[in-house]
Design a protein around this motif. Structure first.
Motif, PDB file in Angstrom:
ATOM      1  N   ILE A  17       0.840  -1.207   0.000  1.00  0.00           N
ATOM      2  CA  ILE A  17       0.000   0.000   0.000  1.00  0.00           C
ATOM      3  C   ILE A  17       0.872   1.252   0.000  1.00  0.00           C
ATOM      4  O   ILE A  17       0.594   2.225  -0.708  1.00  0.00           O
ATOM      5  N   TYR A  21       0.244   3.154  -3.449  1.00  0.00           N
ATOM      6  CA  TYR A  21      -0.636   4.299  -3.243  1.00  0.00           C
ATOM      7  C   TYR A  21       0.016   5.453  -2.478  1.00  0.00           C
ATOM      8  O   TYR A  21      -0.578   6.527  -2.358  1.00  0.00           O
ATOM      9  N   GLU A  23       0.390   5.912   0.609  1.00  0.00           N
ATOM     10  CA  GLU A  23      -0.467   6.316   1.721  1.00  0.00           C
ATOM     11  C   GLU A  23       0.207   6.014   3.062  1.00  0.00           C
ATOM     12  O   GLU A  23       0.833   4.978   3.232  1.00  0.00           O
ATOM     13  N   SER A  43      -7.992   5.065   3.209  1.00  0.00           N
ATOM     14  CA  SER A  43      -8.664   3.791   2.997  1.00  0.00           C
ATOM     15  C   SER A  43      -8.578   2.883   4.220  1.00  0.00           C
ATOM     16  O   SER A  43      -7.737   3.069   5.095  1.00  0.00           O
TER      17      SER A  43
END
Length: 216
Positions: A17, A21, A23, A43
């Motif tokens: 992740i 992404y 993030e 998320s």
């Protein structure tokens, strides 16, 4: 990275992740031997560790397996997915399910997609609990190298998806079709279900068109 436990799956998912992404991870928690939660800035992920794909999908659902050209799937408890889909968040974060395999492959799909697809096609089995049985060919791959069989199957499904968009009166088939895996977006469940319902008919149309071309 060889994943052997849910903790290893959680670590693999966290790294993936961050890499894909970009993030920031806010929190993570192990829920059981196969499930964990991973929350980022934008998320919330349900991480599901599965020792291997289940090659009995075709045995339980032969008609569907034949239509999607695939006989492997992943089982996950129905209650687990539904509870996750109903998760309340004051920040309205995106929800996603990550399937992590021992070899490091990670597949992603939304919980609503799993529920909608499995409920519509009755893809459930009972083994001391009720499980959704989702075909892996319809999952989005985040990590890991796809097998040659997977690439070929997705190519064929993509071709069928493109043929579905051709108007009925069109009598031309491209000699060099362009396969686009994005045409087979598993989050657009209504389109996938429609595709499944029309595959047999479309294949017959392709055969008829090819037959007419050979006769010219």
């Amino acid at each position: 990275m060889n994943v052997k436990t849910i903790k290893g799956a959680l670590l693999k998912a966290e790294r993936t992740i961050k890499k894909i992404y970009n993030e920031k991870i806010i929190s993570k928690a192990v829920l059981g031997k196969q499930d964990a939660l991973l929350e980022s800035e934008f998320s919330v992920y349900l991480v599901h560790y599965t020792p291997d794909v289940d090659k009995n999908f075709g045995k339980f659902f032969p008609n569907i397996a034949r239509q999607i050209l695939w006989s492997e799937g992943i089982r996950i408890k129905k209650k687990t997915v539904i509870d996750f889909a109903n998760r309340k968040s004051k920040y309205s974060k995106k929800l996603a399910v990550l399937f992590v395999l021992p070899g490091g492959s990670i597949f992603q799909i939304s919980p609503i997609s799993i529920i909608s697809f499995c409920e519509a096609l009755n893809l459930e089995i009972e083994r001391d609990s009720v499980y959704y049985f989702f075909p892996t060919i319809l999952l989005s791959r985040l990590s890991g190298t796809p097998s040659k069989k997977e690439v070929v199957a997705k190519g064929k499904l993509s071709l069928i998806a493109q043929i579905n968009n051709i108007e009925e009166q069109t009598d031309t088939i491209s000699d060099s079709p362009v396969f686009s895996l994005s045409d087979f977006d598993t989050d657009v469940i209504s389109e996938v279900i429609q595709l499944l319902k029309s595959i047999n008919e479309r294949l017959k149309n392709i055969e008829k068109k090819l037959d007419r071309r050979h006769k010219k």
